[in-house]
Structure formats: structure tokens, C-alpha cells
Design an enzyme around this catalytic site. Sequence first.
Site, PDB file in Angstrom:
ATOM      1  N   GLU A   4      45.953  46.447  43.220  1.00 42.08           N
ATOM      2  CA  GLU A   4      46.315  46.446  42.130  1.00 42.08           C
ATOM      3  C   GLU A   4      45.203  48.442  41.808  1.00 42.08           C
ATOM      4  OE1 GLU A   4      46.945  45.044  39.653  1.00 42.08           O
ATOM      5  OE2 GLU A   4      47.384  43.321  39.917  1.00 42.08           O
ATOM      6  N   CYS A  57      40.046  51.057  34.884  1.00 37.99           N
ATOM      7  CA  CYS A  57      41.620  51.961  35.670  1.00 37.99           C
ATOM      8  C   CYS A  57      42.106  51.362  34.187  1.00 37.99           C
ATOM      9  CB  CYS A  57      42.008  50.599  36.563  1.00 37.99           C
ATOM     10  SG  CYS A  57      42.309  48.727  36.443  1.00 37.99           S
TER      11      CYS A  57
END
Length: 504
Positions: free
Chosen positions: A270, A304
Site C-alpha cells: 500500500e 495517502c
Amino acid sequence: MAALNLPYEGKASDTVLEHLEDARLLRQLAYINGKWVTGTEDIPVINPADDRVIGYVTSLKKSQIDNAINAADKAFTKWRALSAEQRATLLMAWHDLLLANKEDLARLMVLEQGKTLNEAQGEIDYGASFVRWFAEEARRAYGDTIPSHIPNAQLATLREPIGVAALITPWNFPNAMITRKAAAALAIGCTVVVKPANETPFSALALAELAERAGIPAGVFNVVTGDAPMISATLCASDKVKALSFTGSTRVGKLLLSQCADTVKKCSMELGGNAPFIVLPDMDIQEAASAAIDAKFQTSGQDCLAANRIFVPRDKHDEFIAAFAAGMKKLRVGDGMRKGIDLGPLINHQAVEKAQSLVDDALEKGATLVMGSPHNALKGNFFNPVLLADVTPEMSVYREENFCPVAGVIAYDDLDELIIAANDTEYGLAAYIYGNDIRDIWKLMRGLEFGMVSVNSVKMTGHPIPFGGMKQSGLGREGSRHGFDEYSEIKYYCLGGLPTASGC
Ligand code: NAP
């Protein structure tokens, strides 16, 4: 202040202890095989709001990382043999303890990470939701039956836990990035070695303390702290570690992928993002500006999913800029522990320098400073939000993951050009679309190369959705029913030589 009966008693600052109802949630040692373990030296943990040391974590030796791997490997045999029901009961006890200690966990997070107390409380709920989800989902980890092409045979698959999983996590979501991985791994029958970011180890160690209280057996959930390159290299090189799940920067993700090649580990990644926030021509501009502010400034932009590039139709550009600036003016920067604060500090001085360098670079290359100062006037790690117009692809603020409260707006003329511009990045994590015309929305939805697309909603994450990115934003998905894929193997079996169905 509660009395601490810990090996490091007295080393934690009074500030931390004053904020905790249960002082034993502040653990400063590593957690291996159900024991609190000391390494060779202490690493200070700093409160980004005032740069003061709030406590220490221990730096482990390589042999101690090996001990953690061995403990997880040994515990795997018994843990996988439990029924899904038995594991779920233990995970639900852990979940309940996370929620029962929500206020302490949130305050600990504010002290080490800097986000606002509201954001931290939200993260504890979010983190706990994965534990519940996977505890429930493990009971439904079905295989398939396959119509046989072989005479007198039954064909089927079952899902088996892969083994020891190494979980390496970042500082921006110090609780949920661990539970989103660990809950899936533990529920399906894996054991884990967690390596949290050194900036935010206390949230991880508090998770270990609560896992122990929940009755999760020794060796099943381990937390190691210390030198990141050494720990990661040890985990990646180990044959006993069968899966690596990493959340962090694309730069480090690539390094770890290469380190896992020798042992052909299952890797899920990720990684970073560069989210476009797209306003369509028929969108209400006030509503779009207000949503863009939320999508940009959550966790002070250190997210993010943060809106990194805001695309607005050229004829609505000035109206949008005015609305965004008016909303931005209301944002209050300060210590996340104080009431009414919207943006806490950035994680450290380097993050402030990076934010300033993005602004400098953009202004040098012709961006217009709409709001904020060209030189951050705040002290310490605080950074005043900045709004830039006339942002172009040549600027770092367009190309790089900003991870700070600097917003860049780009005017566009045409949807086809917009799709090309939005995709013009190596990242592909998340994108936002704000608009009404379903044809335009659908055209973008299919054209955007991003793993997650959110239409008319800033909130997109949660336990039931497959979280993850395309391109260099990562590999694999977390949460949802797909979350088990990273920690399990599909075993196919063929039972041959059976009587024919008509003979049964
Ligand atoms: P990072 O620098 O890549 O660090 C992440 C983890 O890797 C930390 O535990 C860190 O340990 C460790 N690490 C750092 N350098 C290493 C090295 N040379 N070798 C081995 N391990 C190393 O990322 P970060 O600054 O903590 O987090 C921000 C990044 O995470 C952003 O790019 C953000 O987009 C990404 N992120 C992605 C998601 C997602 O779901 N896609 C979610 C959250 C964050 P130390 O801290 O101890 O050095």
C-alpha cells in the site's frame, strides 16, 4: 498520575502519563512471544507539537528479530489449528478492548503523531472496525467446488493461511494501518511480526498490550522496534516469513519488493498516492470547494488519499478559488490536543522543509500564491495551509505526493484532456469526482487509472471496501472480502477414484 510498574518506569514524560487513564497502555519495550523485551539502546519518541521527548522505544538486535520470527513460526501451528470461531472470539475480545480504551489510545496517538484528537478518535473506530470485520469474515472464508472434468473425481479448493506475515507500517495512521493488516492475517490463521514506524511506536505497542489482555496467545502478535533497514531486511530475507505486507512510501516499497525476491514471498504493498480531485462543469462550486478542503487537509495533508491536484473547469476557476480560500481561512492550526484545531503539526522538521520546498518550487515556476505565506511563519512543525493557483505539470507540487497542507489548483478546458492530465502520474491510488452528469462521471470513472474512485463523497474508505492502488501505488487490496487474499493460499484438491454418482 497512575503508577507505572514497567521496566522503563520514570522514562516516559509526565505529559503522556497525565493524558492516560490507564498508564499501562504506554509500553516502551518490544513485544516478542508474549514477553516485553529490551534491546540495546533507547530511541526517543518525539511529540511533533512541541518537539519534546514523550518516551522511548527499544532498539532490538538482529538476533531478537530472528527470535520474533521463530516465535511467530512456532505459534502458527497451534493458531491455525483453532477454528475460525475460536479465533473470532479472541479477535472480538481485542476489538472490544480497543473501543473500551478508545480515549487513551486516541490521546497516545495525538501525542506521538500530532493529528487532532477528533481525527485520532476516528482512527481508533476505523482501526477497530477491521478487527470486527475480519473476525466475522473468517467464518465465511469459503472455497469452491469445481465441476469435474476427470471421471470419478471430486474437485474443490480450500483457503489456507500462508504462515508468518511481516507487517511494516507508516506513521500517518499508526493504529489502523496495523489492524487493517493484522486482523485479516490473524483471522485467517496467520501469525504476525509487526514493525511500526519509529515515529509512532506507542500506538502499535498499545495494540500488543491489548492483544495480550484479550487472550491472544504468545507468539501470535509480535511487535519489533528499532533500526528499520535492519529489521526489514531480516524479515524479507527470512524463509519462515511467507508474506510481507507493507504500507509506506513507493521508494521503500520498491526496496522491500526486491529484498523479498530471493524467498519469493507473497507481497502486498500500500504505497503513495497523487490523487486528482476533479470538479465537473455542472457542479455546485461552493459544495465542491468545501469537499476539496476536507479531502486536502485531513491529517494536515499527510494522507495517502489527500487531494493532491485539484482540477477545475476554466470558466469556474476564479469562483472556485474564492470559495476555497474563504473556507481555508477558517482552518485553525495548532496542537491537536486542543479543542477547535483543524490541522495539527506535521510529523517532523523534514516534513516542514519538504512542504516549504514544494511552495518555493511552485512559485519559482510561475504558480500564483492565493493564500498563505510564501515562507511558513509558524514555529516548530506547524505549517500554515497554502493555496496555489496556476499549477502546472512541471512543478513538484503536481508531480510528487505532497503530504502537507499545500493545495494546488489547475484549470482545464476539456474532459479528454482532463483524463490524460489526471492519469499523468506514476501513482494510481485514489481519485475524487464532483459533478452531476452521469455520462461525464462514467467517462471519468472508466478513464481514470486509480484503484479507488469516489464520486461526490470525500469519505470512501472503511472495512467493507477493497482498499488499494494501481500502478506504483501498490499491489493487492486491504479490507473487504479480498483482504484475506494477501494472507492465504488457495489449495486445490482432487479426490479421485470415487464411485460414479449413479452408483451412490
Ligand atoms: P516510509 O518512509 O516508506 O516508512 C514506512 C515504513 O518503512 C516505516 O515503518 C519505516 O520505518 C520503514 N522504513 C523506512 N525506511 C526504510 C528502509 N530503508 N528500509 C526498510 N524499511 C524502511 O513511509 P512513511 O513516511 O512512514 O509514510 C508515508 C507514506 O506512506 C506515504 O507515501 C503514504 O502515501 C504512504 N501510505 C500509504 C497508504 C496506503 O494505504 N496506500 C496508507 C498510509 C500511508 P521507520 O519509520 O522506523 O524509519
